[in-house]
Design an enzyme around this catalytic site. Sequence first.
Site, PDB file in Angstrom:
ATOM      1  N   HIS A 260       0.819  -1.218   0.000  1.00 37.47           N
ATOM      2  CA  HIS A 260       0.000   0.000   0.000  1.00 37.47           C
ATOM      3  C   HIS A 260       0.853   1.270   0.000  1.00 37.47           C
ATOM      4  O   HIS A 260       0.543   2.241   0.685  1.00 37.47           O
ATOM      5  CB  HIS A 260      -0.951   0.003   1.206  1.00 37.47           C
ATOM      6  CG  HIS A 260      -2.004  -1.070   1.144  1.00 37.47           C
ATOM      7  ND1 HIS A 260      -3.197  -0.907   0.485  1.00 37.47           N
ATOM      8  CD2 HIS A 260      -2.021  -2.332   1.649  1.00 37.47           C
ATOM      9  CE1 HIS A 260      -3.915  -2.022   0.585  1.00 37.47           C
ATOM     10  NE2 HIS A 260      -3.222  -2.898   1.284  1.00 37.47           N
ATOM     11  N   ASP A 331      -0.220  -5.230   5.763  1.00 38.46           N
ATOM     12  CA  ASP A 331      -1.247  -6.107   5.210  1.00 38.46           C
ATOM     13  C   ASP A 331      -1.104  -6.235   3.694  1.00 38.46           C
ATOM     14  O   ASP A 331      -0.456  -5.426   3.031  1.00 38.46           O
ATOM     15  CB  ASP A 331      -2.640  -5.587   5.544  1.00 38.46           C
ATOM     16  CG  ASP A 331      -2.891  -4.195   4.957  1.00 38.46           C
ATOM     17  OD1 ASP A 331      -1.987  -3.344   5.065  1.00 38.46           O
ATOM     18  OD2 ASP A 331      -3.977  -3.958   4.392  1.00 38.46           O
ATOM     19  N   GLU A 332      -1.734  -7.256   3.170  1.00 41.83           N
ATOM     20  CA  GLU A 332      -1.895  -7.476   1.728  1.00 41.83           C
ATOM     21  C   GLU A 332      -0.593  -7.336   0.930  1.00 41.83           C
ATOM     22  O   GLU A 332      -0.487  -6.520   0.019  1.00 41.83           O
ATOM     23  CB  GLU A 332      -2.967  -6.529   1.176  1.00 41.83           C
ATOM     24  CG  GLU A 332      -4.351  -6.835   1.704  1.00 41.83           C
ATOM     25  CD  GLU A 332      -5.434  -6.048   0.991  1.00 41.83           C
ATOM     26  OE1 GLU A 332      -6.430  -6.667   0.578  1.00 41.83           O
ATOM     27  OE2 GLU A 332      -5.304  -4.813   0.851  1.00 41.83           O
ATOM     28  N   ILE A 333       0.392  -8.138   1.309  1.00 36.45           N
ATOM     29  CA  ILE A 333       1.602  -8.226   0.490  1.00 36.45           C
ATOM     30  C   ILE A 333       1.271  -9.111  -0.719  1.00 36.45           C
ATOM     31  O   ILE A 333       0.970 -10.296  -0.566  1.00 36.45           O
ATOM     32  CB  ILE A 333       2.774  -8.828   1.286  1.00 36.45           C
ATOM     33  CG1 ILE A 333       3.063  -7.983   2.533  1.00 36.45           C
ATOM     34  CG2 ILE A 333       4.009  -8.931   0.400  1.00 36.45           C
ATOM     35  CD1 ILE A 333       3.427  -6.546   2.244  1.00 36.45           C
ATOM     36  N   ASP A 381      -2.360  -9.963   8.805  1.00 34.74           N
ATOM     37  CA  ASP A 381      -1.657 -10.611   7.696  1.00 34.74           C
ATOM     38  C   ASP A 381      -0.196 -10.919   8.022  1.00 34.74           C
ATOM     39  O   ASP A 381       0.373 -11.878   7.497  1.00 34.74           O
ATOM     40  CB  ASP A 381      -1.685  -9.721   6.449  1.00 34.74           C
ATOM     41  CG  ASP A 381      -3.040  -9.163   6.117  1.00 34.74           C
ATOM     42  OD1 ASP A 381      -3.734  -8.713   7.052  1.00 34.74           O
ATOM     43  OD2 ASP A 381      -3.397  -9.129   4.930  1.00 34.74           O
TER      44      ASP A 381
END
Length: 582
Positions: A260, A331-333, A381
């Site tokens: 992000h 988060d969200e790699i 995550d």
Amino acid sequence: MSLNSFSLFISIISLCCFTSLISSLQSQINVWPKPRTISWTHPQATLLSPTFIILSPYHQHLSPAVNRYLRLILSERHRPIITPTVNLTSTPPLQFLTLSITDLTAPLHHGVDESYTLTIPTVGSANLTAGTVWGAMRGLETFSQLIWGDQLRVASGLYVLDSPIFGHRGVLLDTSRNYYGVEDILRTIEAMSSNKLNVFHWHITDSHSFPLVLPSEPELAQKGSYGPEMQYSPADVRRIVEFGFEHGVRVLPEIDAPGHTGSWAKAHPEIVACANMFWWPTGTEWADRFASEPGTGHLNPLIPKTYQVLRNVIGDVATLFPEPFYHSGADEINPGCWKADPTIQTFLSNGGTLTQLLEMFVNSTFPYIVSLNRTAVYWEDVILDSTVKVDPAILPPENTILQTWNNGPNNTKRIVSAGYRAIVSSSDFYYLDCGHGGFVGNESRVDRQTGDDPGNPFNYNGGNGGSWCGPFKTWQRVYDYDITYGLTEEEAKLVLGGEVALWSEQADATVLDARIWPRASAMAETLWSGNRDETGKKRYAEATDRLNEWRYRMVGRGIGAEPIQPLWCATNPGMCNLVQPL
């Protein structure tokens, strides 16, 4: 369902609704969130003196709150939807509310004492006793809601003993995808205080924009924001933080990284992988996407300058925000993004792994966060992701808090069973942006006039219309969530509380109030005093009339909260229930 089973189902609902209706009719006055203990044996009221004053010790943050509540109390003149049927005493008008506070120095940190005791006798002055100034602010809010009418009157012969169940009760606002003005943020914090919420989780930056002006890295905002009129200066931050203190609301900053972070590439392109690339390249599988939504970019853990910039960012944020928690995201790699970078490709071809990349990043930033006397907060995550996660050994629980957003109670269980403290923001219950469809362009699946493709629901028959976390989370859905569901007593102690989240792909200041309120009010009550009555039954039916009343009062206070029912329902108690009372 058989006819007999359906009849039994209806009978059970009827009994529940009837019980709730009686409770609602007996509730003569509304306070939201409902106090833990309130005693009002003989419903009565006393006039409030036009020269009413609040007597309080001086405190940098409490004194402005006292002045604010005094102005509110004398000017609000709230007219309840249904006027309470109480006896008006013939005693002299109430002249004083006296505040007594045990500890004037307790800081606004997680776990601070927010309890208070409020006594409003029939004769004499009212008294508010609290352990800290923050508890006193909660008591002032309760007192303000006990006053109504054009000729001001206050409930009397009343006693309240109150404290929250959970110490962390928050609202997350994303100000990267769309910008919110300072005044919008202040209005949100004020509404939070009215609902006894105490954490404004500010998701300031993301791939879409970097609106925060940092002294050590000014180019991040200069080049990464939507423009000079859509930035938050250090002065803006100080104003927001101070406003939060005056309302008993902590301002918790989040600088999400290493994912992000596409907006960082405008100032430092050399440290960001896959920046400005199309998020889901044609011909690739979903697992190989560069981002989970349009807006790509991950910081590159292999570049030394990455950590020079991060050290400046983290240091500046810690200086701007006195809050002891620092949210580092993680988060969200998306593996596809890192794999698209040439330096990372070389690292992987030489035997390196994506997990090693993330561990390299965490090992280079976590110790610095801790050295600044901050507790690091990460999204779940960082240890629960199925593909890219770190060894929990590098994130000691004493310095780490994990925030859960996937898989409902199951991931909360996984977090606390590993010994970590948890903040619950389950997307199944607490995501306020859900249910508004998708925001991606040229979405052909919406073009269906009579039905979806066989076996591929989208617009019909259970389809989500592009909202990955649909359906819309109603206030009842929020209210009924038990954030310690399925946990042992010891595990439940590790749950700090919860946060509703407004992600801003499809929200900005024009819809801010209605998206948050009164659904955040529903969470506020469940985290303050629970969602069950004295017998242990869920009280969502009884709460409906009270939330209706509270929503109208919030609107009168300048908060554009959306309606939950037609006004007719509130003026005709019980008539809008699912089943007619017996």
